[in-house]
Design a protein around this motif. Structure first.
Motif, PDB file in Angstrom:
ATOM      1  N   THR A 286       0.908  -1.120   0.101  1.00 38.43           N
ATOM      2  CA  THR A 286       0.031  -0.002  -0.012  1.00 38.43           C
ATOM      3  C   THR A 286       0.860   1.200  -0.107  1.00 38.43           C
ATOM      4  OG1 THR A 286      -0.028   0.177   2.388  1.00 38.43           O
ATOM      5  CG2 THR A 286      -1.603  -1.204   1.441  1.00 38.43           C
ATOM      6  N   ASP A 287       0.341   2.461  -0.299  1.00 37.78           N
ATOM      7  CA  ASP A 287       0.811   3.639  -0.234  1.00 37.78           C
ATOM      8  C   ASP A 287       1.492   3.879   0.998  1.00 37.78           C
ATOM      9  OD1 ASP A 287       0.267   4.105  -3.004  1.00 37.78           O
ATOM     10  OD2 ASP A 287      -1.473   5.312  -2.395  1.00 37.78           O
ATOM     11  N   GLU A 288       0.941   3.467   2.173  1.00 35.23           N
ATOM     12  CA  GLU A 288       1.540   3.766   3.540  1.00 35.23           C
ATOM     13  C   GLU A 288       2.655   2.765   3.787  1.00 35.23           C
ATOM     14  OE1 GLU A 288      -1.721   3.170   2.924  1.00 35.23           O
ATOM     15  OE2 GLU A 288      -2.411   5.160   3.318  1.00 35.23           O
ATOM     16  N   GLU A 289       2.656   1.411   3.176  1.00 31.28           N
ATOM     17  CA  GLU A 289       3.823   0.708   3.489  1.00 31.28           C
ATOM     18  C   GLU A 289       4.973   0.959   2.525  1.00 31.28           C
ATOM     19  OE1 GLU A 289       1.080  -3.433   4.530  1.00 31.28           O
ATOM     20  OE2 GLU A 289       1.343  -2.859   2.351  1.00 31.28           O
ATOM     21  N   VAL A 290       4.825   1.688   1.443  1.00 30.19           N
ATOM     22  CA  VAL A 290       6.052   2.090   0.819  1.00 30.19           C
ATOM     23  C   VAL A 290       6.615   3.362   1.206  1.00 30.19           C
ATOM     24  CG1 VAL A 290       5.260   0.636  -1.161  1.00 30.19           C
ATOM     25  CG2 VAL A 290       4.675   3.088  -1.221  1.00 30.19           C
ATOM     26  N   GLU A 291       5.708   3.899   2.187  1.00 34.16           N
ATOM     27  CA  GLU A 291       6.304   5.504   2.461  1.00 34.16           C
ATOM     28  C   GLU A 291       7.928   5.384   3.078  1.00 34.16           C
ATOM     29  OE1 GLU A 291       4.968   9.541   5.215  1.00 34.16           O
ATOM     30  OE2 GLU A 291       3.361   7.567   4.881  1.00 34.16           O
ATOM     31  N   GLY A 292       8.578   6.439   2.352  1.00 34.66           N
ATOM     32  CA  GLY A 292       9.965   6.329   2.975  1.00 34.66           C
ATOM     33  C   GLY A 292      10.941   5.197   2.294  1.00 34.66           C
ATOM     34  N   ALA A 293      10.413   4.558   1.607  1.00 33.93           N
ATOM     35  CA  ALA A 293      11.176   3.509   1.051  1.00 33.93           C
ATOM     36  C   ALA A 293      12.078   3.910  -0.372  1.00 33.93           C
ATOM     37  CB  ALA A 293      10.185   2.307   0.660  1.00 33.93           C
ATOM     38  N   GLU A 294      13.380   3.734  -0.193  1.00 36.23           N
ATOM     39  CA  GLU A 294      14.092   4.307  -1.430  1.00 36.23           C
ATOM     40  C   GLU A 294      14.297   2.930  -2.581  1.00 36.23           C
ATOM     41  OE1 GLU A 294      18.773   4.713  -1.407  1.00 36.23           O
ATOM     42  OE2 GLU A 294      17.831   6.478  -0.647  1.00 36.23           O
ATOM     43  N   CYS A 295      14.063   1.831  -2.226  1.00 35.73           N
ATOM     44  CA  CYS A 295      14.115   0.483  -3.096  1.00 35.73           C
ATOM     45  C   CYS A 295      13.609  -0.793  -2.227  1.00 35.73           C
ATOM     46  CB  CYS A 295      15.689   0.191  -3.430  1.00 35.73           C
ATOM     47  SG  CYS A 295      16.600  -0.084  -2.089  1.00 35.73           S
ATOM     48  N   PHE A 296      13.324  -1.656  -3.214  1.00 33.11           N
ATOM     49  CA  PHE A 296      12.477  -2.868  -2.951  1.00 33.11           C
ATOM     50  C   PHE A 296      13.589  -4.224  -3.341  1.00 33.11           C
ATOM     51  CE2 PHE A 296       9.753   0.671  -3.616  1.00 33.11           C
ATOM     52  CZ  PHE A 296       8.788   0.493  -2.726  1.00 33.11           C
ATOM     53  N   VAL A 297      13.011  -5.205  -2.576  1.00 36.21           N
ATOM     54  CA  VAL A 297      14.080  -6.493  -2.960  1.00 36.21           C
ATOM     55  C   VAL A 297      12.840  -7.494  -3.118  1.00 36.21           C
ATOM     56  CG1 VAL A 297      15.355  -8.168  -2.037  1.00 36.21           C
ATOM     57  CG2 VAL A 297      16.248  -5.875  -2.140  1.00 36.21           C
ATOM     58  N   LEU A 298      12.906  -8.230  -4.061  1.00 35.87           N
ATOM     59  CA  LEU A 298      11.918  -9.672  -4.143  1.00 35.87           C
ATOM     60  C   LEU A 298      12.790 -10.737  -3.768  1.00 35.87           C
ATOM     61  CD1 LEU A 298       9.279 -10.563  -5.062  1.00 35.87           C
ATOM     62  CD2 LEU A 298       9.925 -10.760  -7.342  1.00 35.87           C
ATOM     63  N   VAL A 299      12.360 -11.691  -2.708  1.00 38.88           N
ATOM     64  CA  VAL A 299      13.171 -12.705  -2.455  1.00 38.88           C
ATOM     65  C   VAL A 299      12.204 -13.797  -2.777  1.00 38.88           C
ATOM     66  CG1 VAL A 299      14.140 -14.163  -0.656  1.00 38.88           C
ATOM     67  CG2 VAL A 299      14.408 -11.607  -0.819  1.00 38.88           C
ATOM     68  N   GLU A 300      12.858 -15.183  -3.585  1.00 33.29           N
ATOM     69  CA  GLU A 300      11.976 -16.178  -3.811  1.00 33.29           C
ATOM     70  C   GLU A 300      12.721 -17.379  -3.100  1.00 33.29           C
ATOM     71  OE1 GLU A 300      10.024 -17.913  -8.016  1.00 33.29           O
ATOM     72  OE2 GLU A 300      11.974 -18.569  -7.600  1.00 33.29           O
TER      73      GLU A 300
END
Length: 502
Positions: free
Chosen positions: A302-316
């Protein structure tokens, strides 16, 4: 002002000059091909076929609209013997040949530079054999990757390679470009999983090395020369490949990070805690994530959950028992969230097959989102993991100093890729392709790569785009020996001219 065509092919001038030694397809050549193939397998603007030029557009142009050829003729053989006869004739007549698979490449390797003959492998789409015990699959080069995935799935196996273009790319093209993709961290490159190849050499000779042996230590391993050669040494017509057992349980989780500097410590922890079940570790910067969401590729958080995030990682993860894998993932998330100085700000783990697919759709959809946003300049590079963000940020600053950053020129500079194998996809999204942007990016990007002793092409190949830049990754000695190998196999220079080597 340069035309778009000249901009897209700015690196091909030397290749075009060399190309003049080759002959074009004539009506007499077409008459000969008609003895080999049925009318339905010949598409030509020449008499007596007289197809409309727009019928050849999908073969003459790449999917990005950046590279354009002017071939008059496309041939679609169904058998290796037909390929052999066609290639033999072209060698005798010195007609340039462009082998073409799904035409999903990003460096112009599968479209003509000029008016070479296009040899489409799309009609060669049969599975020749599959051994469910050993997992060894033998297939025609024109088999679509997704079709092969579907074929081995009921036998509880998967293909060792997975790409965003799996619905249209072909296994022969995958091998010819040594495509990397999303499973390389777990299963390695095609240099290891391809067991054998069937190749039609430039003189028409059929080289049958379509072995299903996992161990064969009898001299030179010739098949390795064709893996990644991009059709410059011959036409791959058959592939023998080792397919791994399908994991009995697959999970994935997307994590939001407040800073790129957290990516490497996170990777170390994930490798240590997930160990043998880790199958992918994908990086997406904030701009790439936002573009994917904007263009309908999914929304993981959600928009709230990504607030302040500079990048993301997807782990499988891929393992043999769901409960075991989920416990490991849960322990990892608990460890990350309870740390005194958390490396992540938030995260979400898939709870169903649909959610699992949607998380991957977000990552795989970045490429499509970038294309929808504007005209992409794509750089597929290998650099040290620690420099990923610096490369992206410094490229953005470099373009800003040139006055090219803004809606009038470059709209976005984004980075995403495979942390597990050091592969960064640097994408510069522009309003249009212009000579000013091209000049600002090259050789700048290649010089940055060379400063890190990296590779100018991690998985997309060299194609037509990077022939002039090969020296940034290869020494003069290496390039000289590559040219000697090319001369041995293709002394008349008919195979995919102007690609890989200038």
């Amino acid at each position: 002002m340069l035309s778009l065509r000249r901009i897209a092919n700015i690196s091909l001038r030397a290749a075009r000059a060399h190309h003049t030694a080759l002959n074009t397809v004539t009506e007499q050549d077409l008459a000969h091909f008609a003895k080999i193939l049925p009318p339905s397998s010949i598409l030509s603007t020449l008499p007596p076929s007289s197809a409309a030029s727009q019928d050849l557009e999908q073969y003459n142009n790449d999917w990005m609209g950046k590279y354009h050829g002017s071939s008059t003729t496309v041939l679609k053989p169904k058998t290796t013997e037909q390929v052999s006869q066609i290639v033999k004739w072209c060698n005798e007549r010195r007609i340039g040949i462009v082998p073409q698979g799904g035409n999903t490449g990003l460096v112009g390797g599968s479209v003509p530079i000029h008016n070479e003959l296009i040899l489409s492998l799309s009609n060669m789409s049969k599975v020749r054999s599959f051994d469910p015990v050993s997992g060894i699959l033998v297939a025609d080069a024109g088999c679509i990757l997704q079709s092969l995935t579907d074929y081995v799935a009921p036998h509880n196996h998967i293909m060792p390679i997975d790409l965003g273009a799996k619905g249209s790319c072909q296994i022969g093209g995958n091998v010819a470009t040594n495509a990397g993709g999303l499973r390389l961290l777990r299963y390695g490159s095609l240099h290891g999983t391809v067991l054998g190849l069937e190749v039609v050499l430039p003189d028409g000779t059929i080289l049958d090395q379509l072995t299903t042996l996992r161990k064969d230590n009898t001299g030179y391993d010739l098949k390795q020369l064709f893996i990644g050669a991009e059709g410059t040494l011959g036409v791959i017509t058959g592939v023998s490949i080792l397919t791994p057992p399908a994991p009995q349980a697959s999970n994935n989780v997307i994590l939001a990070l407040p800073s790129f500097k957290n990516v490497l410590p996170l990777y170390e922890i994930v490798k240590r805690q997930l160990s043998e079940i880790l199958s992918a570790f994908e990086y997406i910067d904030r701009t790439a994530y936002d573009l994917a969401v904007k263009h309908g590729q999914g929304r993981a958080l959600t928009d709230e959950e990504v607030e302040g995030a500079e990048c993301f990682v997807l782990v499988e993860t891929s393992g043999g028992r769901r409960e075991h894998d989920e416990e490991k993932l849960a322990d990892l998330l608990e460890f990350l969230m309870s740390a005194e100085e958390p490396l992540i700000t938030n995260g979400a783990m898939s709870q169903s097959p649909a959610q699992f697919s949607s998380l991957w759709a977000l990552r795989e959809g970045v490429t499509e989102a970038v294309a929808k946003e504007g005209k992409p300049y794509k750089y597929d590079i290998s650099v040290p993991l620690s420099s990923f963000q610096d490369v992206v940020d410094n490229t953005r600053k470099h373009l800003e100093t040139k006055g090219l950053l803004g809606d009038h020129a470059v709209k976005h500079v984004v980075g995403y890729g495979h942390v597990g194998d050091g592969n960064l996809h640097l994408n510069v999204v522009a309003e249009s392709y212009t000579p000013e942007i091209q000049a600002a990016l090259e050789p700048y990007v290649y010089e940055v790569v060379a400063s890190h002793r990296g590779s100018i092409s991690a998985e997309h190949g060299v194609g037509a785009m990077k022939t002039h830049a090969l020296h940034y990754s290869k020494s003069d000695v290496s390039i000289a020996w590559m040219k000697k190998i090319k001369e041995v196999f293709d002394p008349r220079g008919i195979m995919n001219p102007g690609k890989v080597l200038e």
